[in-house]
Design an enzyme around this catalytic site. Structure first.
Site, PDB file in Angstrom:
ATOM      1  N   ARG A  43      55.195 -21.866 -47.696  1.00  0.00           N
ATOM      2  CA  ARG A  43      53.923 -21.156 -47.804  1.00  0.00           C
ATOM      3  C   ARG A  43      54.015 -19.722 -47.273  1.00  0.00           C
ATOM      4  O   ARG A  43      53.232 -18.867 -47.678  1.00  0.00           O
ATOM      5  CB  ARG A  43      52.826 -21.930 -47.061  1.00  0.00           C
ATOM      6  CG  ARG A  43      52.328 -23.142 -47.832  1.00  0.00           C
ATOM      7  CD  ARG A  43      51.291 -23.909 -47.043  1.00  0.00           C
ATOM      8  NE  ARG A  43      50.541 -24.837 -47.883  1.00  0.00           N
ATOM      9  CZ  ARG A  43      49.592 -25.637 -47.426  1.00  0.00           C
ATOM     10  NH1 ARG A  43      49.288 -25.643 -46.148  1.00  0.00           N
ATOM     11  NH2 ARG A  43      48.936 -26.442 -48.228  1.00  0.00           N
ATOM     12  N   LYS A 180      45.897 -43.502 -49.651  1.00  0.00           N
ATOM     13  CA  LYS A 180      44.491 -43.906 -49.628  1.00  0.00           C
ATOM     14  C   LYS A 180      43.823 -43.811 -50.988  1.00  0.00           C
ATOM     15  O   LYS A 180      43.708 -42.735 -51.559  1.00  0.00           O
ATOM     16  CB  LYS A 180      43.729 -43.015 -48.643  1.00  0.00           C
ATOM     17  CG  LYS A 180      44.132 -43.271 -47.204  1.00  0.00           C
ATOM     18  CD  LYS A 180      43.217 -42.529 -46.273  1.00  0.00           C
ATOM     19  CE  LYS A 180      43.794 -42.471 -44.881  1.00  0.00           C
ATOM     20  NZ  LYS A 180      43.586 -41.175 -44.259  1.00  0.00           N
ATOM     21  N   GLY A 333      51.425 -31.820 -50.301  1.00  0.00           N
ATOM     22  CA  GLY A 333      52.481 -31.634 -49.314  1.00  0.00           C
ATOM     23  C   GLY A 333      53.584 -32.674 -49.407  1.00  0.00           C
ATOM     24  O   GLY A 333      54.777 -32.336 -49.371  1.00  0.00           O
ATOM     25  N   GLY A 356      45.193 -30.685 -51.118  1.00  0.00           N
ATOM     26  CA  GLY A 356      43.794 -30.993 -51.402  1.00  0.00           C
ATOM     27  C   GLY A 356      43.177 -29.997 -52.371  1.00  0.00           C
ATOM     28  O   GLY A 356      42.380 -30.371 -53.233  1.00  0.00           O
TER      29      GLY A 356
HETATM   30  C1  3PG Z   1      46.467 -28.144 -46.059  1.00  0.00           C
HETATM   31  O1  3PG Z   1      47.566 -28.002 -45.543  1.00  0.00           O
HETATM   32  O2  3PG Z   1      46.121 -29.183 -46.629  1.00  0.00           O
HETATM   33  C2  3PG Z   1      45.563 -26.964 -46.090  1.00  0.00           C
HETATM   34  O3  3PG Z   1      46.099 -25.947 -45.299  1.00  0.00           O
HETATM   35  C3  3PG Z   1      44.171 -27.326 -45.657  1.00  0.00           C
HETATM   36  O4  3PG Z   1      44.174 -27.804 -44.355  1.00  0.00           O
HETATM   37  P1  3PG Z   1      42.963 -28.717 -43.864  1.00  0.00           P
HETATM   38  O5  3PG Z   1      43.088 -29.988 -44.682  1.00  0.00           O
HETATM   39  O6  3PG Z   1      43.171 -28.923 -42.400  1.00  0.00           O
HETATM   40  O7  3PG Z   1      41.694 -27.995 -44.182  1.00  0.00           O
END
Ligand code: 3PG
Ligand code: MG
Length: 379
Positions: A43, A180, A333, A356
């Site tokens: 990133r 999940k 991820g 997400g």
């Molecule tokens: C992630 O790594 O999923 C994003 O940076 C968002 O992070 P968060 O889910 O803590 O908002």
């Protein structure tokens, strides 16, 4: 829709200007020789083309990010120091502000906090695709106060993901995994409408198995979603695993592994056992389906791949996607980490920086952070 995102091309020279860049440097860190160190700089490297563009145009560049979930309090464990050390090796000209989530105003989208953040800046760029689904102050407020733009990654992510859904070259095969079922059910519903085949694996697949009347022993399960899983299966294009690999309930597994021999299960898992990966028949069926695809979207692993005993399904899927001549987009991820661990990240068409965020973009066709940019009065 991506066409409507304001771009920074229109700003021309930025000589003497200060630009605030919202990035998503929420990356894994680990202690190496007693020093917290970034273990995956994907990133950070993704933001470099934007930094270079701004620096070449003469701007002073200040970046800001969230890091972990410190819940609005200063917590040294979530200091961006390790990120700063990493950034300093990549682009020492760029300053990184301390973790935005140290301030309680960030996550509640506090207008005053957002205004203070952008105070003294001439421009704002959102290059944090991975956080664009969060309606937080650093994402929402700056576009209402200063001329703002979507960074090149944000533009590319949106164009790629929405393009894939709008006009996929068919067959379009989506592969969805993860633990999940509640996190991914909506996305599976959307994909079942758009894709020719939706492959479902990972822990969430066991709730689908129950919906088919199969037994799953002690595998992951969420009773509140069985009905929804059943109606998704009725659509006829959702493929779920037909066999599994796993362990006796209570046996240890995970990144540190365990000593118990894995067991093989057919389409029913007996009481006292749990499934942790897809089995060889499922691998064959999934790999064949992926082999037919002209377009592939992958999000989420097929099993507990961080335990080498249960990585076969995820690895087979990753290799099949990498071998495909079709367009392949990978987000999330875990899937991106899996791809990297097999050395395949350059063998897919597009690796999303958002987990997400990419899922929500598929689900809703838009994100709060994109909307804030489009609605900026400076456009
Ligand atoms: C992630 O790594 O999923 C994003 O940076 C968002 O992070 P968060 O889910 O803590 O908002
Ligand atoms: Mg997340």
């Amino acid at each position: 829709m991506a066409e409507q995102l304001p771009s920074l091309e229109r700003w021309g020279s930025l000589e003497g200007k200060r630009v605030l860049v919202r990035v998503d440097f929420n990356v894994p860190v680990a202690e190496i020789d007693g020093v917290l160190t970034v273990t995956d700089d994907f990133r950070l490297r993704a933001a470099l083309p934007l930094f270079d563009d701004l620096l070449e145009r003469g701007a002073t560049v200040v970046a800001c990010t969230h890091f972990g979930r410190p819940n609005g309090k200063v917590d040294e464990r979530y200091s961006v120091e390790p990120l700063r050390r990493c950034l300093a090796t990549l682009r020492p000209e760029v300053t990184l502000l301390e973790n935005l989530r140290f301030n309680p105003g960030e996550e509640v989208n506090d207008a005053a906090y957002g205004a203070a953040l952008v105070e003294g800046f001439d421009y704002y760029v959102n290059e944090a695709f991975g956080a664009a689904h969060r309606a937080h102050a650093s994402i929402m407020v700056p576009p209402s106060l200063v001329p703002s733009a979507a960074g090149p990654n944000v533009q590319r992510e949106v164009t790629t993901i929405l393009g894939l859904l709008d006009e996929p070259v068919r067959p379009f095969v989506a592969v969805v995994g993860g633990a999940k079922v509640k996190d991914k059910l909506a996305i599976i519903g959307v994909l079942a409408q758009k894709a020719d085949v939706v492959i479902v694996g990972g822990g969430m697949a066991y709730t689908f198995a129950v919906a088919e009347g199969r037994t799953i022993g002690g595998s992951l399960f969420d009773a509140s979603y069985v009905e929804e899983c059943r109606s998704l299966l009725e659509g006829g294009n959702v493929l779920i695993p037909l066999d599994a690999r796993g362990l006796l309930d209570g046996a240890s597994f995970g990144v540190d592994g365990g000593t118990e021999e894995p067991q093989s299960f057919g389409d029913n898992i007996p009481d006292g056992s749990m499934g942790l990966d897809i089995g060889p028949l499922s691998i064959e069926i999934f790999v064949n389906a992926i082999g037919t695809a002209a377009t592939i979207l992958w999000n989420g692993p097929m099993g507990v791949f961080e335990d080498p005993r249960f990585g076969a399904g995820t690895e087979a899927v990753a290799r099949a996607i990498a071998a495909s001549k079709g367009v392949s987009v990978v987000g999330g991820g875990d899937s991106v980490a899996a791809l990297g661990s097999y050395g395949l990240e350059n063998d897919v068409s597009f690796v999303s920086t958002g987990g997400g965020a990419s899922l929500e973009l598929v689900e809703f066709g838009d994100l709060p952070g994109l909307k804030a940019l489009r609605e900026s009065p400076w456009n």
